[in-house]
Design a protein around this motif. Structure first.
Motif, PDB file in Angstrom:
ATOM      1  N   SER A 252       0.841  -1.193   0.000  1.00  0.00           N
ATOM      2  CA  SER A 252       0.000   0.000   0.000  1.00  0.00           C
ATOM      3  C   SER A 252       0.877   1.245   0.000  1.00  0.00           C
ATOM      4  O   SER A 252       2.013   1.226   0.473  1.00  0.00           O
ATOM      5  CB  SER A 252      -0.912   0.017   1.233  1.00  0.00           C
ATOM      6  N   SER A 253       0.290   2.324  -0.478  1.00  0.00           N
ATOM      7  CA  SER A 253       1.043   3.585  -0.542  1.00  0.00           C
ATOM      8  C   SER A 253       0.931   4.384   0.742  1.00  0.00           C
ATOM      9  O   SER A 253       1.658   5.359   0.940  1.00  0.00           O
ATOM     10  CB  SER A 253       0.542   4.432  -1.720  1.00  0.00           C
ATOM     11  N   SER A 254      -0.012   3.988   1.628  1.00  0.00           N
ATOM     12  CA  SER A 254      -0.167   4.699   2.899  1.00  0.00           C
ATOM     13  C   SER A 254      -0.771   3.756   3.929  1.00  0.00           C
ATOM     14  O   SER A 254      -1.343   2.716   3.593  1.00  0.00           O
ATOM     15  CB  SER A 254      -1.082   5.920   2.721  1.00  0.00           C
TER      16      SER A 254
ATOM     17  N   GLU B  50      -4.563   3.433   3.446  1.00  0.00           N
ATOM     18  CA  GLU B  50      -4.913   2.488   2.386  1.00  0.00           C
ATOM     19  C   GLU B  50      -4.756   1.050   2.880  1.00  0.00           C
ATOM     20  O   GLU B  50      -5.577   0.177   2.576  1.00  0.00           O
ATOM     21  CB  GLU B  50      -4.027   2.721   1.159  1.00  0.00           C
ATOM     22  N   HIS B  51      -3.701   0.799   3.659  1.00  0.00           N
ATOM     23  CA  HIS B  51      -3.474  -0.534   4.211  1.00  0.00           C
ATOM     24  C   HIS B  51      -4.628  -0.914   5.153  1.00  0.00           C
ATOM     25  O   HIS B  51      -5.115  -2.058   5.128  1.00  0.00           O
ATOM     26  CB  HIS B  51      -2.140  -0.556   4.963  1.00  0.00           C
TER      27      HIS B  51
ATOM     28  N   ASN C 247      -7.671   0.226   5.023  1.00  0.00           N
ATOM     29  CA  ASN C 247      -8.864   0.001   4.207  1.00  0.00           C
ATOM     30  C   ASN C 247      -8.902  -1.439   3.713  1.00  0.00           C
ATOM     31  O   ASN C 247      -9.930  -2.116   3.781  1.00  0.00           O
ATOM     32  CB  ASN C 247      -8.886   0.959   3.011  1.00  0.00           C
ATOM     33  N   ARG C 248      -7.782  -1.918   3.210  1.00  0.00           N
ATOM     34  CA  ARG C 248      -7.718  -3.285   2.668  1.00  0.00           C
ATOM     35  C   ARG C 248      -7.868  -4.322   3.789  1.00  0.00           C
ATOM     36  O   ARG C 248      -8.532  -5.342   3.611  1.00  0.00           O
ATOM     37  CB  ARG C 248      -6.404  -3.476   1.925  1.00  0.00           C
TER      38      ARG C 248
END
Length: 316
Positions: free
Chosen positions: A130-132, A135-136, A138-139
């Protein structure tokens, strides 16, 4: 719309708290499933104590960076559960040295394979690029919403335990396990009959010395199950009997592993027939016996067990 997701980085602390609470709840469900009396919030202290041959309160605080009240509260809970022992330091009586108790060591044995499963499953859930951090998260939360974390861990743990269990033959050191496991099982489902007490108290006299065999299921060097092949009646006939599995290990198919071991042993040693005395009350057990090829035959009038209302045999 999930409000916390919409807050982005501003809601990071709340997101992490939500994930933490969810995972603690799921891990508790795993412990409950395996009948292990343990609180996931106590894991950090318990793990440090288990890794040390005696540790002080200050050493725990330095390792975890917890507040002193939080450590004291956790230690009190571990002590109340009987998982730790506290003894005074030989040089400084004011200082307490903390060890796992005998119960704590036994609990650790039960927890280790489950921790391995937790570690494996969590790694699979979090191995994302992930880029942040948001985002991590969220997944991760998407995955947690798709499947029950506790169910996945439980299934992995069951498989792991079955793979790690090995079967060993009778040893005098295991006699008490043979008695304790069977008495617990009998008291749970029936009661201990005089014949049970006699055989279980003297396994060498009634089983080993008559050419019989007793096997034990062992997990992490701890005995978690047992079964016996006891010579009876006609030459070559053996009763498959005294099968019991520790309460916190039931549901892992350890009993079936013991059953298969006995059948394989009988084939290898030219034992022509295995007999089982049971009760129709044990519907799951009867189903498993049939699954392994046992068929029902008449129960003799002088059956040694009062609880018996079904007799089965397997021609090996």
């Amino acid at each position: 719309m999930d409000a916390l997701i919409g807050y982005g980085e501003l809601g990071l602390g709340s997101r992490l708290k939500r994930v933490s609470e969810y995972m603690m709840k799921e891990i508790q469900l795993v412990y409950n499933h395996f009948n292990i009396d343990f609180d996931p919030y106590l894991f950090p202290l318990y793990k440090i104590i288990s890794n040390k041959n005696g540790v002080t309160n200050s050493e725990i605080q330095n390792s975890l960076k917890y507040t002193q009240p939080a450590i004291t509260q956790a230690l009190n809970k571990l002590n109340k559960k009987g998982l730790i022992d506290l003894e005074s330091d030989k040089l400084d009586k004011r200082k307490k040295i903390i060890h796992l108790s005998t119960k704590g060591e036994k609990t650790l044995t039960l927890l280790k394979p489950i921790w391995n499963s937790i570690d494996k499953v969590i790694k699979e859930y979090t191995l994302e690029h992930s880029s942040s951090l948001i985002e991590h998260l969220n997944r991760l939360e998407n995955k947690l919403n798709e499947k029950s974390l506790s169910n996945i861990i439980i299934e992995d743990a069951k498989t792991r335990v079955r793979q790690e269990v090995d079967i060993v033959s009778f040893d005098n050191d295991y006699s008490q396990h043979f008695y304790d496991l069977n008495v617990e099982w009998l008291k749970t489902y029936f009661y201990v009959e005089p014949y049970d007490e006699e055989v279980l108290s003297k396994p060498e006299k009634y089983i080993i010395n008559k050419g019989g065999h007793i096997f034990f299921a062992r997990l992490n060097k701890q005995i978690v199950g047992t079964v016996a092949l006891m010579p009876i009646g006609n030459v070559g006939e053996f009763e498959l009997t005294k099968m019991a599995v520790a309460p916190n290990q039931r549901g892992h198919k350890i009993g079936q592993k013991l059953m298969q071991y006995c059948i394989d042993f009988a084939k290898k040693n030219n034992i022509p027939k295995l007999i089982i005395y049971s009760s129709r009350k044990l519907e799951n057990a009867i189903y498993i016996y049939r699954k392994y090829g046992f068929i029902e035959i008449p129960v003799e009038a002088n059956c040694p067990y009062k609880r018996c209302d079904i007799k089965m045999e397997l021609v090996v």
